[in-house]
Scaffold this motif. Sequence first.
Motif, mmCIF file in Angstrom:
data_model
loop_
_atom_site.group_PDB
_atom_site.id
_atom_site.type_symbol
_atom_site.label_atom_id
_atom_site.label_comp_id
_atom_site.label_asym_id
_atom_site.label_seq_id
_atom_site.Cartn_x
_atom_site.Cartn_y
_atom_site.Cartn_z
ATOM 1 N N PRO A 110 -100.495 -16.936 -59.175
ATOM 2 C CA PRO A 110 -99.615 -17.416 -58.056
ATOM 3 C C PRO A 110 -100.587 -18.464 -57.724
ATOM 4 C CG PRO A 110 -101.151 -15.425 -57.802
ATOM 5 C CD PRO A 110 -101.527 -16.013 -59.613
ATOM 6 N N SER A 111 -101.594 -19.382 -58.201
ATOM 7 C CA SER A 111 -102.413 -19.644 -57.166
ATOM 8 C C SER A 111 -101.771 -21.350 -56.326
ATOM 9 C CB SER A 111 -103.686 -19.927 -58.365
ATOM 10 O OG SER A 111 -104.392 -19.195 -58.526
ATOM 11 N N THR A 112 -102.508 -21.375 -55.399
ATOM 12 C CA THR A 112 -101.370 -22.649 -55.080
ATOM 13 C C THR A 112 -102.685 -23.571 -55.038
ATOM 14 O OG1 THR A 112 -103.364 -22.928 -53.203
ATOM 15 C CG2 THR A 112 -101.102 -21.063 -53.267
ATOM 16 N N LEU A 113 -101.698 -24.758 -54.581
ATOM 17 C CA LEU A 113 -102.318 -26.693 -54.822
ATOM 18 C C LEU A 113 -103.054 -27.025 -53.431
ATOM 19 C CD1 LEU A 113 -100.027 -27.735 -57.328
ATOM 20 C CD2 LEU A 113 -102.146 -27.418 -57.910
ATOM 21 N N ASN A 114 -103.822 -27.668 -53.270
ATOM 22 C CA ASN A 114 -103.645 -28.599 -51.745
ATOM 23 C C ASN A 114 -103.768 -29.847 -52.529
ATOM 24 O OD1 ASN A 114 -105.747 -29.449 -53.814
ATOM 25 N ND2 ASN A 114 -107.161 -29.785 -52.531
ATOM 26 N N ILE A 115 -103.218 -30.199 -50.572
ATOM 27 C CA ILE A 115 -102.285 -31.166 -50.170
ATOM 28 C C ILE A 115 -103.405 -32.541 -51.947
ATOM 29 C CG2 ILE A 115 -101.619 -33.291 -49.357
ATOM 30 C CD1 ILE A 115 -101.337 -30.984 -47.543
ATOM 31 N N GLY A 116 -104.170 -32.549 -51.801
ATOM 32 C CA GLY A 116 -104.700 -33.992 -52.749
ATOM 33 C C GLY A 116 -104.807 -33.171 -54.158
ATOM 34 N N ARG A 117 -104.213 -32.301 -55.237
ATOM 35 C CA ARG A 117 -103.658 -31.045 -56.203
ATOM 36 C C ARG A 117 -105.072 -31.480 -56.745
ATOM 37 N NH1 ARG A 117 -98.906 -30.908 -57.302
ATOM 38 N NH2 ARG A 117 -97.221 -31.575 -55.887
ATOM 39 N N ALA A 122 -106.494 -19.202 -55.535
ATOM 40 C CA ALA A 122 -105.963 -18.094 -55.101
ATOM 41 C C ALA A 122 -105.806 -17.768 -53.834
ATOM 42 C CB ALA A 122 -106.212 -16.688 -55.874
ATOM 43 N N CYS A 123 -104.604 -16.912 -53.050
ATOM 44 C CA CYS A 123 -104.515 -16.178 -51.799
ATOM 45 C C CYS A 123 -105.104 -15.546 -51.382
ATOM 46 C CB CYS A 123 -103.138 -16.930 -51.347
ATOM 47 S SG CYS A 123 -102.187 -17.656 -51.496
#
Length: 181
Positions: A110-117, A122-123
Amino acid sequence: TASQYSTTGECVACAPPNIVEDNFQTCRACAAGEAPNANRTACEGCGAGRFSSFGVECQACVAPRVVERSASQCNACPAGQGPNENHAGCISCSGTQYSTTGVCQECAPPSTLNIGRTTCTACPTGQGPNENRTGCVRCTGSTYSTVGVCQLCAAGEAPNAARSSCAVLPAGAAINDVGVI
């Protein structure tokens, strides 16, 4: 011979890797991105996937590095990007991919990406990923999170105010997006 030239009527050796041109009247080096042909009579551009930093010889650019447009350098792509299909340039990572070292890789749920990828994280406790996994949102309703994924509390339980755990719901209490009321 092919490796000699003359500007005054006297033949002089043209030292490798220089080339002889203009009817054997000049001796010059090839530019970056080129290399001498086998006879050293002309400079030739490096082919696809090859580069020459000093005009001496064309070398293979080993993946995941890419050849710059001038064919004079072989470099890694910046963070947030990876090589295009033919390794002739860099493109932004897409979908749920990210890159810290110039190679796009999948960011596992469930990890997330930042805008710049450039990161996959993880949250924090009490939050879970948003719909497109580009950020974290607070758990709502009867959900909580200890590992970055919002989960439903068991029947008869409610999340605490921090949304980090569940506790038995007191008699007559209700739940809203803030917690037990």
